[in-house]
Each structure stands twice: as structure tokens, then as C-alpha cells.
Design a protein around this motif. Structure first.
Motif, PDB file in Angstrom:
ATOM      1  N   ASP A 166       4.106 -32.359  41.432  1.00 12.34           N
ATOM      2  CA  ASP A 166       3.754 -32.275  40.012  1.00 12.34           C
ATOM      3  C   ASP A 166       2.331 -32.727  39.719  1.00 12.34           C
ATOM      4  OD1 ASP A 166       6.350 -31.444  39.671  1.00 12.34           O
ATOM      5  OD2 ASP A 166       7.103 -33.472  39.279  1.00 12.34           O
ATOM      6  N   GLN A 167       1.590 -33.191  40.715  1.00 11.37           N
ATOM      7  CA  GLN A 167       0.200 -33.594  40.506  1.00 11.37           C
ATOM      8  C   GLN A 167      -0.789 -32.513  40.926  1.00 11.37           C
ATOM      9  OE1 GLN A 167       2.507 -36.035  41.853  1.00 11.37           O
ATOM     10  NE2 GLN A 167       2.584 -36.544  39.651  1.00 11.37           N
ATOM     11  N   GLU A 168      -0.270 -31.355  41.347  1.00 11.95           N
ATOM     12  CA  GLU A 168      -1.133 -30.260  41.779  1.00 11.95           C
ATOM     13  C   GLU A 168      -1.066 -29.108  40.773  1.00 11.95           C
ATOM     14  OE1 GLU A 168      -1.281 -30.666  46.640  1.00 11.95           O
ATOM     15  OE2 GLU A 168       0.095 -29.222  45.746  1.00 11.95           O
ATOM     16  N   ALA A 169      -2.064 -28.238  40.841  1.00 11.60           N
ATOM     17  CA  ALA A 169      -2.127 -27.082  39.931  1.00 11.60           C
ATOM     18  C   ALA A 169      -2.878 -25.943  40.603  1.00 11.60           C
ATOM     19  CB  ALA A 169      -2.814 -27.455  38.628  1.00 11.60           C
ATOM     20  N   MET A 170      -2.466 -24.726  40.285  1.00 11.62           N
ATOM     21  CA  MET A 170      -3.257 -23.553  40.652  1.00 11.62           C
ATOM     22  C   MET A 170      -4.065 -23.149  39.422  1.00 11.62           C
ATOM     23  SD  MET A 170      -0.801 -21.109  42.992  1.00 11.62           S
ATOM     24  CE  MET A 170      -2.203 -20.310  43.762  1.00 11.62           C
ATOM     25  N   VAL A 171      -5.297 -22.678  39.640  1.00 16.79           N
ATOM     26  CA  VAL A 171      -6.160 -22.292  38.523  1.00 16.79           C
ATOM     27  C   VAL A 171      -6.717 -20.894  38.782  1.00 16.79           C
ATOM     28  CG1 VAL A 171      -6.790 -24.649  37.901  1.00 16.79           C
ATOM     29  CG2 VAL A 171      -8.149 -23.416  39.610  1.00 16.79           C
ATOM     30  N   THR A 172      -7.150 -20.229  37.703  1.00 15.18           N
ATOM     31  CA  THR A 172      -7.732 -18.896  37.862  1.00 15.18           C
ATOM     32  C   THR A 172      -9.085 -18.988  38.560  1.00 15.18           C
ATOM     33  OG1 THR A 172      -8.505 -19.114  35.581  1.00 15.18           O
ATOM     34  CG2 THR A 172      -6.539 -17.790  35.941  1.00 15.18           C
ATOM     35  N   GLU A 173      -9.465 -17.904  39.196  1.00 18.86           N
ATOM     36  CA  GLU A 173     -10.630 -17.926  40.081  1.00 18.86           C
ATOM     37  C   GLU A 173     -11.935 -18.204  39.335  1.00 18.86           C
ATOM     38  OE1 GLU A 173     -12.295 -15.303  43.845  1.00 18.86           O
ATOM     39  OE2 GLU A 173     -11.353 -14.316  42.146  1.00 18.86           O
ATOM     40  N   ASN A 174     -11.979 -17.917  38.017  1.00 18.05           N
ATOM     41  CA  ASN A 174     -13.222 -18.184  37.304  1.00 18.05           C
ATOM     42  C   ASN A 174     -13.546 -19.673  37.228  1.00 18.05           C
ATOM     43  OD1 ASN A 174     -11.096 -18.647  35.564  1.00 18.05           O
ATOM     44  ND2 ASN A 174     -12.019 -17.621  33.810  1.00 18.05           N
ATOM     45  N   VAL A 175     -12.554 -20.536  37.502  1.00 24.19           N
ATOM     46  CA  VAL A 175     -12.826 -21.973  37.606  1.00 24.19           C
ATOM     47  C   VAL A 175     -13.746 -22.230  38.802  1.00 24.19           C
ATOM     48  CG1 VAL A 175     -11.807 -24.244  38.071  1.00 24.19           C
ATOM     49  CG2 VAL A 175     -10.685 -22.666  36.480  1.00 24.19           C
ATOM     50  N   LYS A 176     -13.553 -21.475  39.873  1.00 22.98           N
ATOM     51  CA  LYS A 176     -14.405 -21.625  41.057  1.00 22.98           C
ATOM     52  C   LYS A 176     -15.770 -20.988  40.832  1.00 22.98           C
ATOM     53  CE  LYS A 176     -13.326 -19.210  44.765  1.00 22.98           C
ATOM     54  NZ  LYS A 176     -12.679 -18.818  46.046  1.00 22.98           N
ATOM     55  N   THR A 177     -15.791 -19.774  40.246  1.00 27.37           N
ATOM     56  CA  THR A 177     -17.052 -19.066  40.118  1.00 27.37           C
ATOM     57  C   THR A 177     -17.959 -19.644  39.029  1.00 27.37           C
ATOM     58  OG1 THR A 177     -15.997 -17.457  38.650  1.00 27.37           O
ATOM     59  CG2 THR A 177     -16.091 -16.912  40.985  1.00 27.37           C
ATOM     60  N   VAL A 178     -17.347 -20.180  37.954  1.00 21.40           N
ATOM     61  CA  VAL A 178     -18.147 -20.692  36.837  1.00 21.40           C
ATOM     62  C   VAL A 178     -18.403 -22.190  36.969  1.00 21.40           C
ATOM     63  CG1 VAL A 178     -18.263 -20.967  34.329  1.00 21.40           C
ATOM     64  CG2 VAL A 178     -17.286 -18.878  35.312  1.00 21.40           C
ATOM     65  N   ILE A 179     -17.338 -22.958  37.231  1.00 21.27           N
ATOM     66  CA  ILE A 179     -17.477 -24.421  37.296  1.00 21.27           C
ATOM     67  C   ILE A 179     -17.859 -24.873  38.697  1.00 21.27           C
ATOM     68  CG2 ILE A 179     -16.321 -26.618  36.825  1.00 21.27           C
ATOM     69  CD1 ILE A 179     -14.496 -25.204  34.899  1.00 21.27           C
ATOM     70  N   GLY A 180     -17.478 -24.075  39.707  1.00 23.15           N
ATOM     71  CA  GLY A 180     -17.835 -24.420  41.079  1.00 23.15           C
ATOM     72  C   GLY A 180     -16.825 -25.285  41.804  1.00 23.15           C
ATOM     73  N   MET A 181     -15.586 -25.330  41.324  1.00 25.24           N
ATOM     74  CA  MET A 181     -14.571 -26.173  41.966  1.00 25.24           C
ATOM     75  C   MET A 181     -13.931 -25.467  43.152  1.00 25.24           C
ATOM     76  SD  MET A 181     -12.636 -28.211  38.928  1.00 25.24           S
ATOM     77  CE  MET A 181     -13.474 -29.569  38.093  1.00 25.24           C
ATOM     78  N   GLN A 182     -13.385 -26.282  44.089  1.00 22.37           N
ATOM     79  CA  GLN A 182     -12.758 -25.776  45.293  1.00 22.37           C
ATOM     80  C   GLN A 182     -11.356 -26.371  45.424  1.00 22.37           C
ATOM     81  OE1 GLN A 182     -14.234 -23.448  47.164  1.00 22.37           O
ATOM     82  NE2 GLN A 182     -16.119 -23.518  45.929  1.00 22.37           N
ATOM     83  N   ILE A 183     -10.579 -25.837  46.364  1.00 21.53           N
ATOM     84  CA  ILE A 183      -9.252 -26.394  46.634  1.00 21.53           C
ATOM     85  C   ILE A 183      -9.407 -27.849  47.079  1.00 21.53           C
ATOM     86  CG2 ILE A 183      -7.234 -26.259  48.160  1.00 21.53           C
ATOM     87  CD1 ILE A 183      -7.574 -23.245  48.217  1.00 21.53           C
ATOM     88  N   GLY A 184      -8.593 -28.714  46.497  1.00 15.89           N
ATOM     89  CA  GLY A 184      -8.665 -30.141  46.792  1.00 15.89           C
ATOM     90  C   GLY A 184      -9.424 -30.934  45.741  1.00 15.89           C
TER      91      GLY A 184
END
Length: 786
Positions: A130-148
Motif C-alpha cells: 500500500d506504500q507503492e503506486a504506478m503513475v502515468t509516463e508523463n510523470v517521467k517525461t515531464v517531472i523526470g521521476m524514475q521507478i523507486g
């Protein structure tokens, strides 16, 4: 030779030319059925693929049930996947954000992502806790976040919810258009942040229970049984109507109307195959009555002659059916290749050389069954040939002449042509039926074009791929961006608009409000098709002029002068034209006024834009889009409409390709069928034409006789086919369109004109072959033609 049936192979060699036409008819009928059924099968496959990608691979959603009922549903043996599903901030009005942008929060079980939305996972895996989440890919492309990485969700109450990213989901059309982010949580984590919950009942979380059934089960019966077992009402259970409809298992009333319409079209296709083959066999047997009479002379019984005709017809199937099926399969492969080329995103999974078993089974069944059914009448006719008539050389004169040709209205040659057409009522019915059935088929299938235009809306020329939108609907998008985008090779076209909302205006002494919108060159060009009256050039070239968009309640007309009250000043705008529609929606009591950028600048002093739209070039990449996004920054709304555009294009291409493919196929079948039928009919009378030449008729008179006979079939068939076709067209229109959109039926003059023109062209092509054959043959050869 041990049996009369052994003569079949010898007869096939002797009558190879005559049999070629019959074989061609069988090939044509099998091809028609195989191609249409195969196209329908591939169309359904493509739509199922698209429905599963867009809406998910679930069959029903159940509302207002408790955990115990959900467990009972999951335990059913015919359920292959199930999951709770709930959404927060779907419309962006509940205050959940990520990095200042709206965030759509949804919670589900693992089955929702892994089994019902299989195309959604881009990278990573469903949250393990319950402490994990999947996010849409624009979170990676716009904000620059990665898995983990840890992502923070800001709640409307000021709380911050942190989750570790376990994977990325494909960007949804909604999140890309609205420049928002999607966050997928486990059901427990989702419920832990849901506001306003008192007793923890699933209904309080506005959650639904999604169910996927085994496709091998009868889903319709399974749904009814589930409702009965758990005491669920119809309002509690919602179907995935599109997917179930494509699977043939929907109980939706509109889908039932579609099923009944498909059954009518199915029967028409089968009838067309039977009529085509029956007409060919009837003419084939008519040419060889002497041959069957000679068989009677050497001892063949009527029953043996009938068996001979049936075996001969089935022998043609050995070659004709495989050829018809293989030709149909090639057409299907070409269409599937076109779909993959036109819309690779949706139809990349379409097999390159897919085999449609339903179309093959239908082709074989229609080929064999129609040949057996069609051979019954010719076989009986052959069995009745008199041995005496055969040896006397009068086998073709089986019917006594009871009435002479009517020469009151026409000359003898034309009168004989009409007389020949109606001499044999059975042949006349078959020929007229062949003509009319082609028209009926065309008019019946043409309803599907209207259905396509009602159910699908193609992209407009002004539809953008990307839009940069002012978040507060003001003129705050820097105009300098327009020049930068024009120099970008990834951008095909760029155009901006400036908006002034709810501007007070006085017209003819009445106070009103309008939305004032600026157009530039591209948009004025697209407006030409919507111009009702007035001049676009005047609006573009002259200051303080404008266009009004028509609304039924609008009282502003072309020629009026509107006084705008804007920024504390007043200015007069002359209305020099009106448009029937525009891409923008205003409030019911607010009009829409279009002006040039120069006029907008003079009225408001604004140089920047409210919206800048971009259409990308074909070779634009995701990296190019990301670069454009970085260029405009995060202070604006970056609306990416490519996904929704591709969805529209995919649906329209697949639907249009198959519908227009059906219509083209029917038109071609019409031409081939009529040409072949007339050629067979003329060939069966070749001895008569030889006799006419022997008594002095010229080639010109024989040609007029053939044309008159063909015209009799064409005119009668066109009248009968048009009447029945229109009745069927109206019936199907009511089932497919009036029932759903309440639009009344009108006579389809364009379709009637097209198919009548095709029939006339077919007649012209059909008489050329027999005419040339008669010209080239001597009188002796014509009389002895066999």
C-alpha cells in the motif's frame, strides 16, 4: 465405362468453354461470401482489439455491493478476473495535485491492470504493497521521476501522501489532453485517502466491481444468472456494451437491432450466391439439351441424368471453391495490411496473413449447398428431354410458341428480343432476380455508410495534435512562441487564437454578450466551408469587421453594426458575414463573433494568445514533443490530443475501409454477375441466332435483338430491385439509425443513381462479347454451336 457418371469427365473436356462460365459463377459466389464474411470477421477482430485497448477487457461493472457479494462473484468458475475500481478527482474538481498539476487518483486490484488493462503497463509492475503506486509516463517525461523515486500527492485538505513509484502506465487520452497525471494505488491505499467515509462500506468509496468472464461461456446467460443469484437489479450491473456487442453477447437493445440487421444482410449474401449459380446452371443446361436427350437415347433414365447434372456441378466445385476462397483470403490480407499501415497503433496486432475460419466455412458451405440447390431445377429439366427431340435435332424447341412477338410498338428485331426475354418464365425470373438482387444488396449495404457517419466523427482539418492553453483563459501565451514553433521542423502547422469572453455588445438597441475570437490565415481558410453569407476577405483585410456564428436564438444578422463595450471603451464592429458553425462552444445565451488578429488588437490591445495549436509533421517523435513541452514550461496547460486523434482515425479508417470495401465488392460482383448471366443467356440461344441469320437477318438486327433482350432484364430488374431495395433500405435505416439517433429516413437518390449506372454499364459490357462472337462466326458454325 462402368457408369453413366463416367461421362462427366468426358463432358467436361468437350464443353470446356461452356463450363468455364459456370465455374466462374461459382468462383464469384464463393469469393463474394468469403470476402464479405472474412472482411466482417477481420473488422470485428480489429474493433475488439481497439475496444480492449480503449475501454479495457472487462465485461460488466457491478455497483453498490458489499465485500461478501464481491467474493461470491470472484469465486464463480466462469469468472477469469475481477477487481474493485474507484476514482478520485476525475474532473479535476477535488483538489488532488502532483507538482501543481491535477492528479487523477484511482485504486484497483492487481487484475485490473494485469488482465483487464493489459496495454496500460509501460514499465515496472503493479504495487506490491500500500506504500507503492504506478503513475502515468508523463510523470517521467515531464517531472523526470524514475521507478523507486517517491512521488508526493497533495490533497485538498493540505495533507501530503507519499508513494514509491513501482512502475509506469501508458499516458491516457484524458490525462494528456488535460495536462494532468494519473496515479494508480492498491484498493486499500486508495480507500485510506478517500474523504468523507463513515462506516467503510464499498459504496462510500464510489467504487465499482469489475468482472471479466470466460469468452468460452455464454456471457449473456452468465450475467442473468449472477443477477438472479445475488439479487442484483439492472441498475446495479453495467455492461461494456461495445465489447460485448462485438463478441455477439450483448443484451443492449441497440446491439440487438444491429444483430437483426446483420442477419438480413447475411441472408441477402446467401441469396445472391444461390441466384448467381442457379442462373448459370440453368443457362448451361439449356445449351446442352440435345446432349442429355442423346443420353436418354442410349438408355439413361431421368434419375441418372439428374445424378449426372449434380455430379458435374459438384465437380466444378473442386476447382471453383478453393479458387474463390483463396481469392477472398488475398483480398482480406490486403485490407488487413492497409489497416496496419493506416493505423499501426491500434492494428499492429492484426495478423499479416490471418485466416478467417468463419469465412472459409461460409465459402465452402455456400459453394456446395448453393450448387446442390441450384442444380435441382436444371437437373429436372435435363431429365425431361425427349429422346425423340434429341435425335430429330429439335431439342431446343421444347416449348411450343403460344404467342407471337408483339410488333405493334417495336420493329421485329427489337420485338423478338423482348419476346425471347420472357419466353421462358423461369429463365426470365432468374435473370431479373440476378439484376434486382445486385441492386437490393447495394441499397441494403449502403445503410452502413449512414451508420458510420452517425456513429463516427472524422477529424476536422483544424484538429490540433498539441495545444498550449492559458490556464486562466486569458491572453497570456507569449506570441513569440508562434515564430519559434514555425521554425521547428517537427511542426507542420501552427496557429493561435485570442479570446475575450462575455463581452457586452449592443445591437439594434438590444444588450447581448459575445465571445470575441481572433482568426488568422489558416483558420479563415477552414471557415470557407462554413460560410453562410458575406465575405471572409473583408474580415481579413478591413478593420472593425467581424463574422457572427449562427445560432437559432441569435438575432445578430449580416449587415448589422455591433457596439462592443470592452476595457471601459466602446467600438463599433460591422457584421459582414455569418458562419454555420465554429469549433468553439459558447454558453446558451452568449454568441460567438470572429474577427481578424488586427481587429482584435485594436479592440483589446492584446498581442499574446489564449491558445496556440500545433499540427505535427509525420516524422515528429516523442522527443520532439517533449522538447516542445519543455519549451513552453509548466505554467501553461499542455494539451496532447494525439492519442484521442489516433483513436478517432483508427475507428474511422477501420470502419470506412470495410464499409467502402463492401460497397466496391458488391459493385464489382454486380458487373461480373450481369456480364456472365447475359453471356450465358445469349450462348444458350446461339442456334436460334444462327437460324435468324440463315433466313436473312443482318448482324445489326441480331445486335438490336440482343440489346432488347438485355434491356428487358435490366429495366425489369432495376424497377423490382429499386422498389424492394428501398423498402429494405428503409427497414435497416430504422433499425440502425432512426432507433438510436431519431433521424428520419430519406430516399437515397445518390445510391440509387450509382447502382443503376453500374447496372447500365454492366449491360453495355455484357452485350459486347456475344455481339463480337456472332459477328465472327459463320452461319453454319452458329447453327451447329454446342
Amino acid at each position: 465405362m462402368k457408369s453413366y457418371l463416367d461421362l462427366v469427365s468426358l463432358s467436361a473436356k468437350v464443353h470446356k468453354r461452356q463450363n468455364r462460365m459456370s465455374v466462374f459463377c461459382i468462383v464469384l459466389a464463393v469469393f463474394l461470401v468469403t470476402a464479405i464474411f472474412g472482411m466482417a470477421d477481420m473488422f470485428i477482430r480489429s474493433q475488439i482489439m481497439q475496444a480492449r485497448m480503449e475501454d479495457g477487457n472487462w465485461h460488466v461493472m457491478v455497483r453498490n455491493i458489499n465485500e461478501e457479494q464481491a467474493a461470491l462473484i470472484s469465486a464463480r468458475p466462469d469468472v477469469t478476473a475481477s477487481s474493485w475500481y474507484g476514482v478520485l478527482n476525475f474532473r479535476g474538481d477535488q483538489g488532488y495535485t502532483v507538482s501543481g498539476k491535477d492528479a487523477i487518483i484511482f485504486g484497483s486490484d492487481k487484475d485490473w491492470i494485469t488482465k483487464m488493462q493489459t496495454q496500460d503497463i509501460r514499465d515496472g509492475a503493479f504495487p506490491q504493497d500500500d506504500q507503492e503506486a504506478m503513475v502515468t509516463e508523463n510523470v517521467k517525461t515531464v517531472i523526470g521521476m524514475q521507478i523507486g523515486d517517491v512521488i508526493s500527492v497533495d490533497g485538498p485538505d493540505g495533507n501530503i501522501y507519499e508513494f514509491t513509484i513501482s512502475g509506469f502506465l501508458n499516458n491516457g487520452a484524458k490525462t494528456m489532453e488535460e495536462d494532468s497525471y494519473g496515479v494508480c494505488l492498491t484498493t486499500k491505499a486508495f480507500r485510506s485517502l478517500y474523504p468523507g467515509v463513515t462506516n467503510g462500506d464499498p459504496a462510500e468509496y464510489n467504487s465499482v466491481f469489475c468482472v471479466q468472464f470466460s469468452t468460452h461461456s455464454n456471457i449473456r446467460n452468465t450475467i442473468d444468472d449472477m443477477k438472479s443469484q445475488l439479487g442484483l437489479s439492472d441498475e446495479q450491473v453495467s455492461e461494456n456494451t461495445k465489447l460485448l456487442g462485438l463478441l455477439g453477447q450483448s443484451g443492449n437493445s441497440f446491439m440487438l437491432q444491429i444483430y437483426s440487421s446483420a442477419a438480413v444482410l447475411f441472408l441477402l449474401v446467401l441469396l445472391a450466391g444461390i441466384m448467381m449459380i442457379a442462373s448459370s446452371l440453368n443457362s448451361n443446361v439449356a445449351q446442352r439439351t440435345e446432349f442429355f436427350g442423346m443420353m436418354r437415347c442410349i438408355g439413361a433414365t431421368p434419375k441418372q441424368v439428374m445424378r449426372f447434372v449434380r455430379k458435374e456441378a459438384l465437380g466444378w466445385c473442386k476447382f471453383a471453391i478453393p479458387l474463390g476462397i483463396s481469392t477472398g483470403a488475398v483480398v482480406i490480407w490486403i485490407l488487413c495490411a492497409l489497416l496496419r499501415f493506416l493505423s499501426p497503433e491500434y492494428f499492429a496486432g492484426m495478423p499479416a496473413f490471418g485466416i478467417s475460419l468463419p469465412s472459409i466455412v461460409a465459402g465452402i458451405s455456400v459453394g456446395i449447398l448453393t450448387v446442390l440447390l441450384a442444380a435441382r431445377s436444371p437437373a429436372k429439366r435435363a431429365a425431361k428431354v425427349s429422346p425423340l427431340a434429341a435425335v430429330s435435332g429439335n431439342a431446343n424447341s421444347l416449348q411450343p410458341v403460344r404467342k407471337a412477338a408483339n410488333t405493334t410498338l417495336f420493329k421485329i428485331d427489337t420485338a423478338l428480343g423482348f419476346h425471347h426475354a420472357k419466353a421462358s418464365m423461369k429463365n426470365f425470373v432468374l435473370m431479373v432476380g440476378s439484376f434486382s438482387l445486385s441492386i437490393i444488396l447495394f441499397l441494403a449495404f449502403s445503410v452502413t455508410i449512414d451508420f458510420m457517419h452517425h456513429s463516427l466523427t472524422p477529424l476536422k482539418p483544424w484538429t490540433p495534435d498539441l495545444s498550449i492553453v492559458s490556464p486562466d483563459s486569458t491572453c497570456s501565451i507569449r506570441s513569440i512562441l508562434l515564430g519559434e514553433f514555425q521554425e521547428n521542423p517537427a511542426v507542420k502547422r501552427v496557429y493561435g487564437r485570442k479570446f475575450a469572453y462575455n463581452v457586452p455588445v449592443t445591437v439594434n438597441g438590444q444588450e447581448k454578450k459575445v465571445d470575441l475570437i481572433s482568426y488568422e490565415e489558416n483558420q479563415f481558410g477552414w471557415a470557407k466551408n462554413s460560410l453562410l453569407e458575406g465575405s471572409l476577405d473583408t474580415v481579413q483585410q478591413e478593420s472593425n469587421t467581424g463574422l457572427i456564428v449562427f445560432k437559432p436564438q441569435n438575432t445578430i444578422k449580416t449587415g448589422d453594426t455591433a457596439t462592443l463595450h470592452i476595457n471601459g471603451q466602446t467600438a463599433d464592429i460591422k457584421i459582414v458575414g455569418s458562419l454555420s458553425a465554429s469549433p468553439f462552444n459558447s454558453a446558451p445565451d452568449v454568441g460567438t463573433m470572429i474577427c481578424s488578429e488586427n481587429t482584435f488588437l485594436q479592440l483589446t490591445g492584446e498581442t499574446d494568445y489564449t491558445i496556440i495549436d500545433l499540427q505535427l509533421s509525420k516524422n515528429a517523435t516523442e522527443a520532439d514533443v517533449d522538447e516542445i513541452h519543455r519549451m513552453v514550461g509548466t505554467e501553461v496547460t499542455f494539451s496532447d490530443k494525439r492519442s484521442s486523434n489516433r483513436s478517432v482515425i483508427g475507428s474511422y479508417y477501420s470502419f470506412g475501409l470495410f464499409i467502402y470495401g463492401f460497397m466496391a465488392l458488391i459493385a464489382l460482383i454486380t458487373i461480373f454477375n450481369i456480364v456472365n448471366s447475359l453471356a450465358m443467356s445469349v450462348s444458350s440461344r446461339m442456334k436460334q441466332y444462327g437460324a435468324f441469320r440463315a433466313i436473312g437477318l443482318s448482324n445489326r438486327q441480331l445486335i438490336k435483338m440482343i440489346v432488347a433482350e438485355a434491356s428487358a432484364y435490366a429495366i425489369t430488374g432495376s424497377i423490382f430491385g429499386s422498389v424492394v431495395g428501398l423498402m429494405l433500405n428503409k427497414f435497416l435505416y430504422a433499425k440502425l439509425i432512426t432507433f438510436h439517433w431519431s433521424e428520419e429516413w430519406n430516399i437515397p437518390f445518390i445510391q440509387i443513381t450509382i447502382i443503376i449506372a453500374v447496372v447500365l454499364l454492366s449491360v453495355i459490357l455484357a452485350v459486347r462479347g456475344p455481339v463480337k462472337r456472332i459477328r465472327d462466326m459463320s452461319i453454319v458454325d452458329t447453327i451447329s454451336a454446342q
